[in-house]
Write a protein that holds these residues in place. Sequence first.
Motif, short mmCIF file in Angstrom:
data_model
loop_
_atom_site.label_atom_id
_atom_site.label_comp_id
_atom_site.label_asym_id
_atom_site.label_seq_id
_atom_site.Cartn_x
_atom_site.Cartn_y
_atom_site.Cartn_z
N UNK A 62 0.80 -1.23 0.00
CA UNK A 62 0.00 0.00 0.00
C UNK A 62 0.83 1.28 0.00
N UNK A 63 2.11 1.20 0.33
CA UNK A 63 2.95 2.41 0.33
C UNK A 63 3.25 2.80 -1.11
N UNK A 64 2.96 4.04 -1.48
CA UNK A 64 3.15 4.46 -2.87
C UNK A 64 4.60 4.44 -3.35
N UNK A 65 5.55 4.47 -2.43
CA UNK A 65 6.95 4.48 -2.81
C UNK A 65 7.70 3.52 -1.91
N UNK A 66 8.48 2.61 -2.52
CA UNK A 66 9.28 1.65 -1.76
C UNK A 66 10.69 1.66 -2.34
N UNK A 67 11.67 1.69 -1.45
CA UNK A 67 13.07 1.71 -1.87
C UNK A 67 13.75 0.49 -1.26
N UNK A 68 14.24 -0.38 -2.13
CA UNK A 68 15.00 -1.55 -1.68
C UNK A 68 16.47 -1.15 -1.61
N UNK A 69 17.13 -1.48 -0.51
CA UNK A 69 18.53 -1.10 -0.34
C UNK A 69 19.31 -2.21 0.35
N UNK A 70 20.60 -2.26 0.06
CA UNK A 70 21.51 -3.15 0.75
C UNK A 70 22.23 -2.32 1.81
N UNK A 71 22.22 -2.79 3.05
CA UNK A 71 22.91 -2.09 4.13
C UNK A 71 24.41 -2.29 3.94
N UNK A 72 25.13 -1.17 3.84
CA UNK A 72 26.58 -1.22 3.63
C UNK A 72 27.36 -1.08 4.94
N UNK A 73 26.83 -0.25 5.86
CA UNK A 73 27.49 -0.04 7.15
C UNK A 73 26.49 0.54 8.14
N UNK A 74 26.78 0.33 9.42
CA UNK A 74 25.96 0.91 10.49
C UNK A 74 26.91 1.53 11.51
N UNK A 75 26.57 2.76 11.93
CA UNK A 75 27.43 3.50 12.86
C UNK A 75 26.60 4.07 13.99
N UNK A 76 27.12 4.03 15.22
CA UNK A 76 26.44 4.77 16.29
C UNK A 76 26.63 6.26 16.04
N UNK A 77 25.71 7.08 16.53
CA UNK A 77 25.90 8.53 16.36
C UNK A 77 27.16 8.98 17.09
N UNK A 78 27.72 10.10 16.68
CA UNK A 78 28.96 10.61 17.28
C UNK A 78 28.87 10.76 18.78
N UNK A 79 27.79 11.27 19.26
CA UNK A 79 27.54 11.45 20.70
C UNK A 79 26.39 10.54 21.08
N UNK A 80 26.64 9.25 21.25
CA UNK A 80 25.56 8.30 21.54
C UNK A 80 24.98 8.61 22.90
#
Length: 147
Positions: A62-80
């Motif tokens: 039902x969502x009018x726009x869908x984006x398929x993506x491959x996760x390349x990296x995950x990072x915590x925020x600078x000031x977690x």
Amino acid sequence: CVLNFPSSAQAAQVEAIARATGCNPVPTAKQAVGYVHVRDKFALGGFTAVVSTHVAPMAIAECPLQVEATVMAMHPPGEDDGQGFVIVEGRIRCVHAHEDITVDGTQHIDVARWKPLIYLFRQYLGVGEPVGRNFRAEMPMRASASQ
């Protein structure tokens, strides 16, 4: 991953799943603000899961726009600060858009017909009329959004 972009008309469906988490058990920090474990959030929101073409997770039909993506990296925020989020870098594999939000016969999104749901400071908003165009709006798009 799949990024499903609902329309502003779907605010109630999105809110229906707002307190739901797939985590079981529910993390203590989420329990404190009212989250509950729900195995099937798609069903809870009245959404239909559809098979993605390039990634394993399902998309929301039902969502009018869908984006398929491959996760390349995950990072915590600078000031977690313990908010429990990460910054995700992804490579877009494929974009799907319902025909009713595209310019007839093209792969371009018709900004006059696409009304995305925006979450801003704990409020759901739609969008108003366009106020201008970027110079790139006149540039041709690549032949395939999945490249």
